[in-house]
Design an enzyme around this catalytic site. Structure first.
Site, PDB file in Angstrom:
ATOM      1  CE  LYS A 500       4.920   0.249   6.752  1.00 22.13           C
ATOM      2  NZ  LYS A 500       5.992   1.138   6.190  1.00 22.13           N
ATOM      3  CB  THR A 501       5.989  -1.828  14.624  1.00 20.29           C
ATOM      4  OG1 THR A 501       7.386  -2.082  14.439  1.00 20.29           O
ATOM      5  CG2 THR A 501       5.188  -3.078  14.363  1.00 20.29           C
ATOM      6  N   GLY A 502       7.057   1.218  13.275  1.00 20.93           N
ATOM      7  CA  GLY A 502       7.769   2.431  13.679  1.00 20.93           C
ATOM      8  C   GLY A 502       9.265   2.192  13.776  1.00 20.93           C
ATOM      9  CE  LYS A 730       9.750   3.769   6.347  1.00 17.96           C
ATOM     10  NZ  LYS A 730       9.481   2.341   6.379  1.00 17.96           N
ATOM     11  NE  ARG A 732       3.777   4.787   1.601  1.00 14.94           N
ATOM     12  CZ  ARG A 732       4.563   3.813   2.014  1.00 14.94           C
ATOM     13  NH1 ARG A 732       4.191   3.063   3.037  1.00 14.94           N
ATOM     14  NH2 ARG A 732       5.703   3.573   1.411  1.00 14.94           N
TER      15      ARG A 732
HETATM   16  P1  A3P Z   1       2.339   4.324   8.282  1.00 12.63           P
HETATM   17  O1  A3P Z   1       3.179   4.921   7.202  1.00 12.63           O
HETATM   18  O2  A3P Z   1       1.491   3.219   7.821  1.00 12.63           O
HETATM   19  O3  A3P Z   1       1.588   5.373   9.073  1.00 12.63           O
HETATM   20  P2  A3P Z   1       8.327   1.216   9.782  1.00 12.63           P
HETATM   21  O4  A3P Z   1       9.356   2.279   9.883  1.00 12.63           O
HETATM   22  O5  A3P Z   1       8.595   0.097  10.740  1.00 12.63           O
HETATM   23  O6  A3P Z   1       8.117   0.774   8.383  1.00 12.63           O
HETATM   24  O7  A3P Z   1       6.970   1.812  10.303  1.00 12.63           O
HETATM   25  C1  A3P Z   1       6.330   2.844   9.620  1.00 12.63           C
HETATM   26  C2  A3P Z   1       5.293   3.382  10.561  1.00 12.63           C
HETATM   27  O8  A3P Z   1       5.926   4.074  11.612  1.00 12.63           O
HETATM   28  C3  A3P Z   1       4.405   4.386   9.914  1.00 12.63           C
HETATM   29  O9  A3P Z   1       3.317   3.674   9.346  1.00 12.63           O
HETATM   30  C4  A3P Z   1       4.014   5.284  11.092  1.00 12.63           C
HETATM   31  O10 A3P Z   1       2.694   5.104  11.508  1.00 12.63           O
HETATM   32  C5  A3P Z   1       4.941   4.869  12.228  1.00 12.63           C
HETATM   33  N1  A3P Z   1       5.620   5.950  12.918  1.00 12.63           N
HETATM   34  C6  A3P Z   1       5.838   5.989  14.242  1.00 12.63           C
HETATM   35  N2  A3P Z   1       6.483   7.112  14.588  1.00 12.63           N
HETATM   36  C7  A3P Z   1       6.724   7.790  13.450  1.00 12.63           C
HETATM   37  C8  A3P Z   1       7.368   9.030  13.176  1.00 12.63           C
HETATM   38  N3  A3P Z   1       7.899   9.768  14.153  1.00 12.63           N
HETATM   39  N4  A3P Z   1       7.395   9.453  11.901  1.00 12.63           N
HETATM   40  C9  A3P Z   1       6.859   8.692  10.908  1.00 12.63           C
HETATM   41  N5  A3P Z   1       6.248   7.508  11.119  1.00 12.63           N
HETATM   42  C10 A3P Z   1       6.161   7.068  12.379  1.00 12.63           C
END
Ligand code: A3P
Length: 780
Positions: A500-502, A730, A732
């Site tokens: 969940k860090t991107g 991603k 959300r």
């Molecule tokens: P949220 O969906 O809670 O906002 P991971 O891929 O490690 O599971 O992390 C998901 C998180 O990546 C998303 O959390 C979002 O905030 C973040 N993120 C960073 N850059 C992004 C991008 N370009 N597109 C979508 N999500 C992104």
């Protein structure tokens, strides 16, 4: 297997003398102890008295020859730089436990720098004596009876309450190695004791394989049976363990063929196990059917000749397939022979022998095997490498003898040819066992391999889990390894999370680069392989490597990772690696040179995003409990709720997890990405990452990433108008975190965040992310 701590060169380092930390204190150089400054000496003596910790000291060689010199503060005198001979032990010494006062070790003792102790107080009791080497000093000996000189001395501590054992020479003398073990045991009051049981198994491999002229004749078989009886009288349960390859039955001279028959007429005298039908390396079989067919041939041979088939043990020629593990071998072994145990010298490496270990893979127990100095071509005593003296040295206190002293379970590999000709193996084992009986109180025994293996893993439960090393870091392993495998396809860097860090965004951006490639997608865990953390690890290296297939490049026969041009930068992203307990150790064993990439965002925000992720994946607990209820769940809460709480909160203890990674990887191999920057400014982040990974050519991401207003995130620019964004899971949409939870988490992560700032500063040249400053400023 004991952890030994060595004080720094600038002795004394006495800052760590906490209670119970040390069982014994050893001074490799006794002078360092005697000449300590008063303050430290008093500190050490007090520690020894208070916690009943003894001292071992070795008089170390010096240029100056001392004659009757007093040891500072002790009623004890030394003469140094002597040549000695004929060592014997004091049978009534209370220090001796494993060591038995046997016969005299006749002959000159190694070195010309022995010290002997003169003492005249009841606190002192000799442990070992020797004589002046009168052959070298004939003048001394004329008409004189030599008095024994004390070479190892026990101080019972009557004078100052501290027990000591002092050695007049180093561990170069074989007997001192035993006495040293006993000194450790005695002075630590048994805390540092080896048990006295020793198991011995002798495999005779290559039965029937030997070349004409090197095989067993009927007389050799008779001698084998007779010696086995003799050994069994000293080692209860002892039976030679014969590994056969039926294909070569009757491949000798007329007399040797009679030897084969005689062996089979006495089949019930021995234990038997299957070698391979053909004596070739199983990595040549990359076909399970073929491998099994070969094994069936040996099985059929066994049945035809009344050879028992139920030993559960097998051996692979040249160790191949066992380690590095070749999955097909394990599978075929299970299916055809129901193999439960095998052994190898190769895990984790051949050398140093003392670090050989065991592991269990696919329910087959792999035991470490020891070397006895006999190889296929060691057949004649006068052609023994280094001569007969070398072999005798190994038996009489040398390498083979010490191997049995140190290892509770010994599996030795010999070959049929060692039992023909001069019957070197019979001589070797009978002699070493006699020598052990003479000089030790070890209780020798033997048992069939399955029993030994069960015993081994009861003794060493920490070895059950394998640790897969990199086969290309060891020339022997590379040679043994399957020819279809190639280390070039292993990842050069890992994106370890946390979740969940991107990590998906980073994975996607990296995959846009023509020189970078990731594993093929796992059907079980979507794109992630998740090898190093969970049960997938037990599927073995072959399983992992299947995610990184090689393709033959056009116009060349050399296999390269899927790529046109130069090999790609292979990487793997599994976001659960970050906080996986066993992961850094495992990744480091396989990929010690890999770069490690991690992304950090506010741990509170991460926890909340993870919770939302669980909810939308239909996790029942996450849907039944509010975020606040999850993060405040107490230890008495239902287990599933507690698990969810832990998985939600634990990855955010960043400093702790990073320290764990840094215990295995140097800081220069670790790249930390600020997840907020990845979200808001991915172009710079990707440029910096490319530089860190030294990826060529550099891709200018400003041409490929574009902010998408609708998505609210950067996406891949696929055409002038069209963007390709990450899926709806991603980025959300969910309500912002409630105030109460936010406050609680700021407090919860305060110490962890403070530790992270400290760590980042220590690592140097890494900016403190804004979110970290914010979390800390509102948290105080
Ligand atoms: P949220 O969906 O809670 O906002 P991971 O891929 O490690 O599971 O992390 C998901 C998180 O990546 C998303 O959390 C979002 O905030 C973040 N993120 C960073 N850059 C992004 C991008 N370009 N597109 C979508 N999500 C992104």
């Amino acid at each position: 297997r004991y952890k030994i701590e060595v004080a720094g060169k600038s002795l004394p380092v006495l800052t760590n003398l906490d209670k119970g930390r040390y069982g014994v204190i050893v001074f490799e150089n006794l002078d360092k102890y005697l000449n300590m400054d008063k303050w430290n000496r008093e500190l050490l003596d007090k520690y020894c008295r208070e916690y009943s910790v003894g001292i071992v000291g070795f008089v170390s060689p010096s240029e100056e020859t001392l004659v009757g010199a007093q040891l500072r503060d002790f009623p004890l005198f030394v003469n140094t730089n002597l040549r000695l001979r004929d060592a014997s032990l004091n049978p009534s010494s209370s220090v001796l436990r494993l060591t038995r006062a046997g016969e005299t070790a006749w002959g000159a003792l190694p070195g010309d720098d022995w010290a002997v102790f003169q003492h005249n107080h009841s606190t002192y009791e000799p442990v070992e004596w020797a004589q002046r080497n009168t052959q070298e000093y004939p003048a001394d000996s004329v008409g004189q009876v030599q008095l024994p000189l004390t070479t190892v001395l026990q101080d019972r501590g009557q004078l100052d309450g501290i027990q000591r054992v002092l050695f007049g020479s180093s561990l170069r003398f074989w007997l001192h190695r035993l006495v040293f073990l006993d000194a450790l045991s005695y002075l630590s009051h048994g805390q540092l004791s080896l048990n006295l049981e020793r198991m011995i198994l002798v495999d005779i491999d290559d039965i029937f394989v030997g070349e004409k002229g090197t095989r067993l004749r009927p007389d050799d078989v008779r001698a084998l049976i007779a010696t086995q009886k003799n050994i069994a009288a000293m080692v209860p349960g002892f039976r030679f363990n014969l590994g056969f390859s039926g294909k070569y039955y009757h491949h000798g001279t007329r007399e040797e063929n009679l030897g084969d028959d005689f062996l089979l007429q006495n089949v019930q005298e021995f234990n038997w196990f299957s070698h391979m039908w053909k004596h070739q390396q199983p990595h040549l079989y990359d076909n399970l059917t073929l491998l099994m067919a070969e094994m069936h041939l040996n099985y059929a041979f066994a049945v035809d000749h009344n050879i028992p088939t139920d030993s559960g043990y097998s051996i692979s020629p040249h160790h191949s397939g066992v380690y590095p593990a070749h999955e097909l071998l394990y599978l075929a072994w299970k299916k055809v022979w129901n193999v439960k145990v095998t052994s190898t010298e190769e895990y984790p490496h051949l050398r140093p022998a003392r670090l050989r270990r065991g592991f269990i893979h696919r329910n087959i127990m792999v035991l470490p095997r020891q070397t006895c100095g006999l190889f296929t071509h060691t057949m004649y005593i006068d052609r023994y490498p280094g001569g007969r003296d070398k072999l005798d040295e190994s038996i009489q206190g040398g390498e083979l003898f010490q191997t049995i002293v140190y290892n509770p379970i010994n599996i030795f590999m010999t070959h049929m040819s060692n039992y023909g000709s001069d019957r070197l193996a019979l001589y070797t084992f009978q002699s070493v066992i006699k020598f052990l009986q003479c000089w030790t109180n070890l209780r020798l025994a033997s048992a069939p391999p399955v029993q030994l293996a069960e015993m081994y893993f009861r003794l060493h439960p920490e070895e059950v889990d394998p640790v897969w090393g990199n086969p290309c870091d060891d020339v022997r392993h590379k040679k043994i390894w399957s020819k279809t495998k190639n280390c070039d396809s292993l990842p050069k860097f890992l994106v370890i999370g946390p979740q969940k860090t991107g990590t998906t965004a980073l994975y996607t951006f990296l995959s846009m680069h023509g020189s970078v490639a990731s594993n093929i997608a796992s059907p079980e865990t979507f794109e992630e392989v998740q090898f190093f953390n969970g049960n997938n690890y037990y599927r073995g290296l072959d399983w992992y490597m299947d995610f990184f297939p090689l393709e033959t490049m056009p116009n060349t026969s050399s296999p390269m990772p899927t790529q046109l041009g130069s090999p790609r930068f292979m990487f793997e992203k599994s976001a659960t690696y970050f906080d996986g307990e066993a992961v850094p150790k495992r990744t480091h064993a396989l990929l010690p040179h890999a770069k490690i990439v991690t992304i950090l965002i506010s741990p509170a925000k991460r926890a909340y995003s993870w919770y939302q992720h669980q909810r939308s994946h239909g996790d029942v607990i996450a849907n039944n409990y509010s975020f606040y209820q999850v993060i405040t769940a107490s230890d008495s809460a239902p287990r599933a709720l507690k698990d969810l709480r832990n998985r939600c909160l634990n990855p955010g203890k960043y400093a702790q997890h990073l320290e764990h990674w840094l215990a295995y990887y140097p800081a220069q191999q670790l790249h930390i990405i600020d997840g907020e920057q990845l979200r808001l400014n991915p172009i710079d982040v990707m440029n910096e990452l490319q530089r860190f990974l030294k990826i060529q050519p550099l891709l200018d991401y400003s041409n490929h990433l574009r902010y998408d207003v609708k998505k609210g995130f950067y996406c891949q620019a696929v055409s002038e108008k069209r963007n390709k964004c990450l899926g709806k899971s991603k980025g959300r949409q969910y309500p912002t975190m409630d105030e109460r939870s936010a406050k609680l988490l700021q407090r919860y992560y305060l110490n962890h965040n403070t530790a992270l700032v400290k760590l980042l500063k220590k690592l140097g040249s890494r900016p403190i992310p804004q979110w970290l400053k914010d979390d800390l400023s509102t948290g105080t």
